[in-house]
Design an enzyme around this catalytic site. Structure first.
Site, mmCIF file in Angstrom:
data_model
loop_
_atom_site.group_PDB
_atom_site.id
_atom_site.type_symbol
_atom_site.label_atom_id
_atom_site.label_comp_id
_atom_site.label_asym_id
_atom_site.label_seq_id
_atom_site.Cartn_x
_atom_site.Cartn_y
_atom_site.Cartn_z
ATOM 1 N N CYS A 1 0.818 -1.225 0.000
ATOM 2 C CA CYS A 1 0.000 0.000 0.000
ATOM 3 C C CYS A 1 0.844 1.263 0.000
ATOM 4 O O CYS A 1 0.384 2.313 -0.422
ATOM 5 C CB CYS A 1 -0.940 0.008 1.200
ATOM 6 S SG CYS A 1 -0.110 0.229 2.798
ATOM 7 N N GLU B 1 -15.218 -19.982 -4.678
ATOM 8 C CA GLU B 1 -16.176 -18.887 -4.561
ATOM 9 C C GLU B 1 -17.325 -19.112 -3.580
ATOM 10 O O GLU B 1 -17.767 -18.161 -2.937
ATOM 11 C CB GLU B 1 -16.765 -18.586 -5.944
ATOM 12 C CG GLU B 1 -15.751 -18.069 -6.928
ATOM 13 C CD GLU B 1 -16.337 -17.902 -8.324
ATOM 14 O OE1 GLU B 1 -16.421 -16.763 -8.795
ATOM 15 O OE2 GLU B 1 -16.720 -18.923 -8.926
ATOM 16 N N ILE C 1 3.966 13.300 7.674
ATOM 17 C CA ILE C 1 4.594 14.059 6.588
ATOM 18 C C ILE C 1 4.897 13.145 5.411
ATOM 19 O O ILE C 1 4.717 13.519 4.246
ATOM 20 C CB ILE C 1 5.887 14.738 7.082
ATOM 21 C CG1 ILE C 1 5.572 15.728 8.207
ATOM 22 C CG2 ILE C 1 6.595 15.446 5.934
ATOM 23 C CD1 ILE C 1 4.603 16.835 7.821
ATOM 24 N N THR D 1 5.153 9.252 9.771
ATOM 25 C CA THR D 1 3.857 8.633 9.509
ATOM 26 C C THR D 1 2.810 9.653 9.075
ATOM 27 O O THR D 1 1.710 9.259 8.677
ATOM 28 C CB THR D 1 3.344 7.905 10.768
ATOM 29 O OG1 THR D 1 3.280 8.846 11.852
ATOM 30 C CG2 THR D 1 4.271 6.760 11.142
ATOM 31 N N CYS E 1 -0.798 -1.945 5.571
ATOM 32 C CA CYS E 1 -1.049 -3.363 5.296
ATOM 33 C C CYS E 1 -0.005 -4.284 5.895
ATOM 34 O O CYS E 1 -0.258 -5.479 6.047
ATOM 35 C CB CYS E 1 -1.146 -3.606 3.789
ATOM 36 S SG CYS E 1 0.438 -3.488 2.922
ATOM 37 N N ILE F 1 8.891 19.080 11.477
ATOM 38 C CA ILE F 1 9.742 18.237 12.304
ATOM 39 C C ILE F 1 9.318 16.798 12.056
ATOM 40 O O ILE F 1 8.155 16.430 12.254
ATOM 41 C CB ILE F 1 9.586 18.580 13.796
ATOM 42 C CG1 ILE F 1 9.875 20.070 14.039
ATOM 43 C CG2 ILE F 1 10.475 17.694 14.646
ATOM 44 C CD1 ILE F 1 11.308 20.465 13.840
#
Length: 1399
Positions: free
Chosen positions: A97, A1330, A342, A340, A102, A335
């Site tokens: 991701c 399925e 920026i 996580t 993930c 800063i």
């Protein structure tokens, strides 16, 4: 904690009991000892282009898997994941991701801490970790802990042997999360394991086998206590020798590729895997922390590092004064420590920060200091460090002083996943001022204070009160101020703090609404002296409810004060009906419900303290308790092989996925793992930003001027066909004159690197002219008659006459939302021009290689024999890698053709979700007939086939004498939807079961009673006149009723609901009858090619694509049986269109049926050819037969072919035989629902399936569990949200939630029906990929059952609106509690909603 002396040869570090730390002595090892410790003396020196002039540069020293890496002048935008994959060729960590949501890229990061003289290990997301932050760190990837070539690590072995790896794309991340846990805690509890895996997603397995494999690491003497069970299976007391312990309940096959398959028994039942032969955990196998890094850190010699990239300058200072000075000169510079926030802004929002300050080496920001008044926590401390510090204080301080601490810990336990908590900082959480922050409301309510510093203003302390948060992403901090620490006070006498949150998923999800509440009572009374209430998720930032607090302050804590506060709160916390994020009524209801929960908690506390005499009413108490969370032992039962079957014959026995071990070690190669070729280019797509518009102009000049950009590919560059035809309708490869949805592909940019290609794509300027008549919803499509032909209709009996005879007539509707495939591996391909006669080698992740081959050939105007498609394995597909993959492959091939260079395309997760479509949202309406309106999107794709299959399955298990169905594929201006596991069946059957459920509610009867009354019985005909025998379906029904003890549990649930007002339980029993095969006859054929080499080894080629469903493993089993040789002699390399041409798609649960017969045919031919030699030398061995056959010039290569069933459907006559046979199943689920939040937990799931005689029970049970879990996601949590202008909001795991470990049923039992046969498929097996998905609806209907009980308490009865997915919002509002009913509802049409309803 163990102290390891470094006398003599240094031993590998053994983790102590602390939170991720290992003590080390002050002595250092000699350099020449490294090789003896398992470290290579090699040094990897990677140097980028030299800096010009006198620019300051940075130099990094770190280790990766024991090898030293020196990196100079790294680009700040380089994350660890691409660095590992592209630079170091360590491809075990996967791109899933790119946003830390993930866990596919999980690695272990280790650092030495001088102050504690310890090494800290933590799991991190490599996709968010900048390489320029790695100085002094040791990185361990999945390749560094073990391999199939050297020695497996137990973590790798156990997930493989427990069948916890299907497609395998998520497996390395799972392995590294668990490995890090074991480095920190060698004997974890089940709670530790589930917490460690909370940040990792899997789309294949359903998580149960992963947990089963890893719970073997639990200490056996208390394993079941750790999982919450009093005993594990048969009620025996727990002891060290308890054979019934859940740890002893593991189930394992033998190993493929040369390892025997065993038939182990446990408690009279066959096991899926055996824990007796597992590798023990051996600390000496772990790499030590590099002594050089210890010496380097202890030396204290640190210098400021500066890294300059193409766009960003990154400075890593070493002192607080330096940070303050940098911030004063660059007040706009963020800063960054955890990256996580920026990092996501730069990567996904296109926000550029030219200057970044990263004070990861500034000690002042990481100090935790205890005082008598409270604790000061450094703003740079990670959430994990904060959590550990608070847990220590809770253990040591008096209980009454830790109210704020415990409230914060409650939120920290659910905040993101472990990987994010290990790097995200407390200060970053506060200063980013995100409106959904879980900590900020508690910090604000708890009277916490933030210390900041700046050059101009010096140091100051700011109360985190109602004035602190001033807007979205804004606080009272001045631009040049830096957060230094947070002060968390101890609680005073009579003061209580509580935290609340509700999120789309129980763990690793941003909160929908959260709250922090603090009350202080007057000494010895219930009179409120102080009250603070703060909410998140109901405004642009954390908001305080000061007016509500004033309404209560000074009054005794009781119903009267609370009742007076509700209207004030509703008026104070206002959300406009079109507020961003939607869910307005739900969010407002949660503000009331949280206050009510707080009231109940304090009422109970006051009663416990003896301050009030009225104890909390019994039926209210459960609303204060958490939902059940303790795992119980689960069972997987399957039938034994036939008596007399040779032990070497693997068919019918559980056998590990043939690639499971290589997937667990990171050695398994996926498309994007292939090495970069010389001169290779990367392709990035340019997509439409308009839902319907003419293209007036396309200006590519700015893109071509950018560094690294080579070319721009448009429709004019296509030498052959510019479109693909699906269902008789054309779909453009690249839009030329008009776009009809946001996300439609317009052109593509090719460049030397992925970042350059992305920047080039962003620079393309397209001028549009908007077109009128936008159509987004099915209602709009119906109104404007916007459909893809043909419209379908089918009828049985006489509906009109049936209505005349009916005692009751009921009408209603249900909406079923769409579902994103969310295969872990995004669309990936590599096209390599061979350079001779127009040949192309195409490596791609597709379910239909022949379609890709033919389409590329037509697009390039060359013969198909010039194009070879290779599929090694696919990281998940679920129907989503057929049509759109073909189009993407054609575009990539055009780029390779034009540039005469290799071109790679790997979609980012957001691009994939935007471009490739999803499961069709469906509106089901029922009265005189049942109408199905599917939102097909802007192109036909396979929608006409899907709406046809809807009508073929809408009877499900019921023999309804008079029924009529109509279906239509609605043409809208949303991205085109496509095939998804079940192909319309999960939608149509939910409508059918909703009708049954409504009838039951109308009559006041259990839904299973109505279901049973209407089931097919005896020799039957479907509504399209296909004969079948429902005996096994009825057997499944009765078996499931018996296994699940439904009658007893119905009584228990009724009693539970009677005694609990705001907690309700519900139960549902749901059947399925699912047709297997393609109703288009030619799609049922298959071919194979089998070679025997002179050494006796066998190479099997077939047309099926391995995507986690285990088709290669099953083909290996088929060949083993037919050739009478062990599976170790049989190899399957890849699916290749030159080896097996004209393949059909791996879809419709028919891959094993068709390809298995083809492989069987080829092997039978070969075995028959060997007959003369076998007769002369019956004892063999096999190798001697093969050698003799070669010498006698007997062909050792054979093709196999399977014609398939002649299936058909005549829509004119409304009859046919569209399926070869039916797979049957029944599922019983029980849930517990929190009516005040809508949160629920699946307590128990029992499934009985008739799959004939399973070829491989471990794979088939894995398919059942994985499909069921995917169905739970479809029906209860996964939501695709589009803006009113047709823009997809949900483009990644941050916004789109699939089931995680926290969603596994606490008891998950699978029973394969015994004594069944199926003459229509290979070895009497049945397709299973399925059918089980629909049975996830049993959770949906169990929730509806629980909601009905809540509505009964509110005086409501009968059918009610309950749409899918039954999210917490749906469930909570449907409960219609007295609080929910207080929330005013805006009239539809009076406002523009934040998101449209697509079904």
């Amino acid at each position: 904690m163990q102290r390891l002396g470094l006398q003599g040869p240094l031993t590998p570090w053994a983790p102590g009991p602390g939170p991720g730390t290992v003590q080390v002595s002050s002595r250092t090892a000699q350099t020449d000892e490294k090789e003896a410790l398992g470290y290579s003396n090699g040094v990897v020196v990677v140097t980028q282009g030299k800096m010009s002039g006198n620019q300051e540069s940075g130099c990094l020293t770190f280790y990766v898997n024991g090898k030293k890496v020196t990196e100079r002048d790294v680009d700040p935008e380089t994350m660890l994941l691409p660095y590992l994959r592209k630079r170091m060729r360590l491809t075990g960590a996967k791109y899933g991701c790119g946003g830390g949501g993930c866990g596919a890229c999980t690695v272990m990061l280790s650092r030495y801490q001088v102050h504690s003289r310890s090494v800290v290990h933590c799991a991190v997301n490599a996709c968010l970790l900048p390489v320029c932050q790695l100085h002094g760190a040791a990185v361990t990837t999945v390749e560094g802990i073990g391999s199939t070539k050297t020695k497996l690590h137990p973590v790798q072995e156990r997930i493989a042997k427990a069948h916890g790896s299907q497609c395998g794309f998520c497996t390395p991340g799972m392995v590294m999360s668990m490995y890090t846990l074991l480095r920190n805690k060698p004997q974890p509890t089940m709670e530790d394991i589930t917490e460690a895996l909370a940040g990792n997603l899997c789309r294949c397995t359903g998580y149960r086998p992963i947990l089963d494999g890893y719970k073997t690491f639990c200490e056996s003497s208390n394993c079941c206590q750790n999982s919450g069970a009093k005993s594990c299976s048969s009620g025996n007391s727990i002891s060290e020798n308890n054979s019934n312990c859940c740890q002893q309940n593991g189930k394992e096959p033998g190993r493929a590729n040369g390892n025997e398959v065993t038939d182990d028994l446990e408690n009279g039942h066959l096991k899926l895997f055996n824990i007796d032969n597992l590798l023990p955990l051996d600390p000496t196998q772990d790499l030590i922390f590099p002594p050089e890094l210890i010496r380097m850190t202890e030396s204290g010699l640190q210098a400021t590092q500066t890294f300059r990239g193409e766009r960003i300058t990154w400075v890593s200072p070493v002192s607080l004064d330096e940070v303050v000075d940098l911030k004063s000169r660059h007040p706009e510079a963020p800063i960054v420590i955890g990256n996580t926030n920026i990092g996501l802004d730069i990567k996904f929002k296109g926000i550029l920060h030219p200057f970044i300050i990263s004070p990861t080496r500034v000690p002042d920001l990481f100090v935790v200091k205890n005082t008598p008044q409270g604790v000061s926590v450094g703003a740079g401390c990670s959430m994990s460090v904060v959590r550990a510090a608070l847990e220590d204080l809770v253990r040591t301080l008096p209980l009454g002083q830790t109210e704020v601490h415990r409230a914060l810990l409650q939120q920290l336990g659910n905040l993101a996943g472990q990987q994010i908590r290990n790097v995200a900082t407390l200060g970053g959480n506060i200063v980013s001022a995100y409106p959904n922050s879980d900590l900020n409301p508690v910090l604000a309510a708890g009277n916490c204070r933030l210390t900041v510093v700046s050059k101009a203003g010096g140091r100051r302390e700011i109360p985190m009160n109602k004035d602190f948060f001033v807007g979205f992403g804004k606080t009272l901090l001045n631009p040049d101020e830096i957060a230094v620490s947070v002060f968390i006070p101890i609680s005073r006498k009579g003061e209580f703090v509580r935290a609340f949150r509700q999120a789309p998923r129980k763990e690793n999800a941003l909160a929908t609404v959260n709250a922090g509440m603090r009350v202080r009572f007057h000494d010895g009374s219930s009179v409120v002296d102080e009250l603070s209430i703060f909410y998140g998720g109901v405004g642009p930032c954390t908001v305080g409810a000061s007016k509500t607090c004033q309404q209560i302050i000074g009054r005794p804590w009781g119903e009267e004060a609370l009742t007076a506060a509700y209207p004030v709160l509703l008026e104070e916390i206002l959300l406009p009906p079109s507020a961003p994020g939607g869910k307005v009524a739900f969010r407002r209801a949660l503000t009331l419900n949280f206050l009510f929960k707080f009231f109940l908690q304090m009422q109970q506390k006051l009663a416990e303290m003896g301050i009030i005499t009225d104890d909390l009413e019994q039926d209210m108490r459960s609303s204060l308790e958490a939902l059940p969370n303790d795992f119980l032992p689960s069972y997987q039962e399957f039938q034994d092989v036939l008596e007399g079957q040779p032990g070497q014959d693997p068919v019918g026995r559980p056998m590990m996925h043939r690639s499971a071990l290589s997937q667990a070690t990171g050695e398994a190669v996926y498309c994007d793992d292939m090495p970069k070729t010389e001169g290779e280019l990367f392709l990035s797509l340019v997509t439409s930003t308009k839902a319907h518009a003419k293209i007036l102009n396309m200006d590519v000049s700015a893109a071509l001027a950018l560094p690294g950009v080579v070319d721009v590919i448009t429709a004019r560059d296509i030498p052959g066909k510019k479109f693909r035809m699906f269902c008789g309708m054309n779909e453009e490869l690249l839009a030329e004159k008009e776009v009809t949805c946001v996300g439609q592909m317009v052109c593509a940019v090719v460049a030397d690197t992925k970042p350059h290609a992305k920047r080039g794509a962003a620079a393309v300027k397209i001028t549009y002219e908007d077109q009128p008549e936008l159509v987004f919803t099915v209602e709009e499509a119906i109104e404007k008659k916007s459909f893809f032909e043909p419209l379908r209709e089918i009828e049985r009996g006489n509906v009109s006459e049936g209505f005349k005879m009916a005692d009751h007539i009921h009408e209603g509707e249900i909406r079923i939302g769409g579902q994103e495939h969310f295969y872990m591996e995004t669309q990936s391909m590599l096209v390599i021009p061979v350079g001779e006669e127009g040949e192309m080698n195409v490596y791609l992740s597709t379910q239909h290689p022949a379609m890709a081959q033919d389409s590329i050939a037509e697009t390039l105007d060359i013969p198909s024999n010039r194009v070879t498609c290779h599929i090694k394995r696919i990281g998940g597909a679920f129907g989503g890698k057929v049509t759109k993959t073909t189009i993407l492959a054609c575009i990539t091939a055009v780029a390779a053709w034009k540039t005469e260079r290799s071109v790679r395309l790997v979609l980012e997760r957001g691009e994939d979700m935007l471009i490739t479509g999803a499961r069709h949202p469906v509106l089901g309406q029922y009265k005189a007939d049942v109408k199905y309106y599917a939102n097909a999107g802007n192109t036909a794709d396979e929608s006409p086939l899907i709406v046809a299959k809807i009508l073929l399955h809408f009877d499900n298990a019921y023999n309804i004498p008079n029924m009529r169905g109509r279906s239509a594929a609605c043409k809208t201006n949303l991205p085109s939807n496509t095939a998804f596991r079940g192909f319309g069946v999960p939608q149509c059957m939910l409508v059918t079961e909703s009708i049954i459920n409504d009838v039951a509610l109308k009559l006041g009867r259990p839904a299973e009673e109505i279901r049973e009354l209407n089931m097919y019985r005896g020799s039957s005909l479907t509504h399209y006149k296909m004969p079948f025998d429902p005996e096994n379906m009825l057997r499944c029904w009765e078996e499931c009723k018996r296994r699940s003890s439904i009658q007893r549990r119905r009584g228990d649930i009724a009693q539970f609901n009677q005694h609990n007002r705001f907690k309700k339980r519900g139960l549902a029993l749901v059947p399925i009858k699912y047709g297997i095969g393609f109703d288009i006859a030619f799609l049922n054929q298959a071919a194979a090619l089998v070679h025997i080499f002179q050494d006796g080894s066998v190479l099997v080629n077939h047309g099926g694509a391995e995507m986690g469903q285990g088709i290669h493993t099953k083909m290996q089993q088929v060949a083993s049986r037919e050739l009478r040789i062990p599976t170790s002699l049989i190899h399957i390399s890849e699916t290749n269109t030159h080896m097996v041409p004209n393949t059909c798609p791996s879809a419709a649960s028919f891959g094993t049926d068709a390809n298995g017969m083809a492989v069987k045919d080829a092997c039978e031919t070969l075995y028959k050819r060997l007959e003369p030699i076998r007769k002369r030398n019956p004892e063999g061995p096999w190798q001697s037969w093969i050698k003799a056959a070669f010498l006698e010039k007997i062909s050792l290569s054979a093709t196999g072919y399977y014609r398939g069933h002649d299936l058909y459907m005549d829509w004119e006559k409304q009859e046919g035989q569209p399926y070869a046979y039916f797979t049957y199943g029944v599922c019983c689920c029980e849930v517990e629902l929190d009516c005040l939040t809508g949160d629920y937990r699946t307590i128990r799931t029992d499934m009985v399936f008739d799959i004939g005689r399973s070829i491989n029970p471990s794979i088939d049970i894995g398919q059942i569990e994985g499909a069921f879990t995917q169905g739970v996601g479809l029906y209860t949590m996964e939501e695709l949200k589009f803006s009113p202008s047709g823009v997809l909001y949900t483009r990644g795991p941050g916004q789109y939630k699939i089931p995680a470990v926290c969603d596994v049923p606490l008891q998950f039992n699978i029973y394969l029906l015994r004594g069944t046969q199926n003459p229509h498929a290979i070895y009497s097996s049945k397709g299973i990929g399925e059918p089980a998905l629909f049975l996830g609806s049993s959770v949906f209907f169990a929730l509806k059952d629980a909601v009905a009980a809540a509505r009964s308490d509110a005086g409501l009865s009968g059918p009610f609106e309950f749409h899918s997915p039954a999210t917490p919002e749906t469930a909570c509002l449907a409960c219609a509690s007295h609080l929910t009913q207080m929330v005013p509802i805006s009239k539809p049409g009076s406002f523009q909603p934040w998101a449209i309803e697509t079904p």
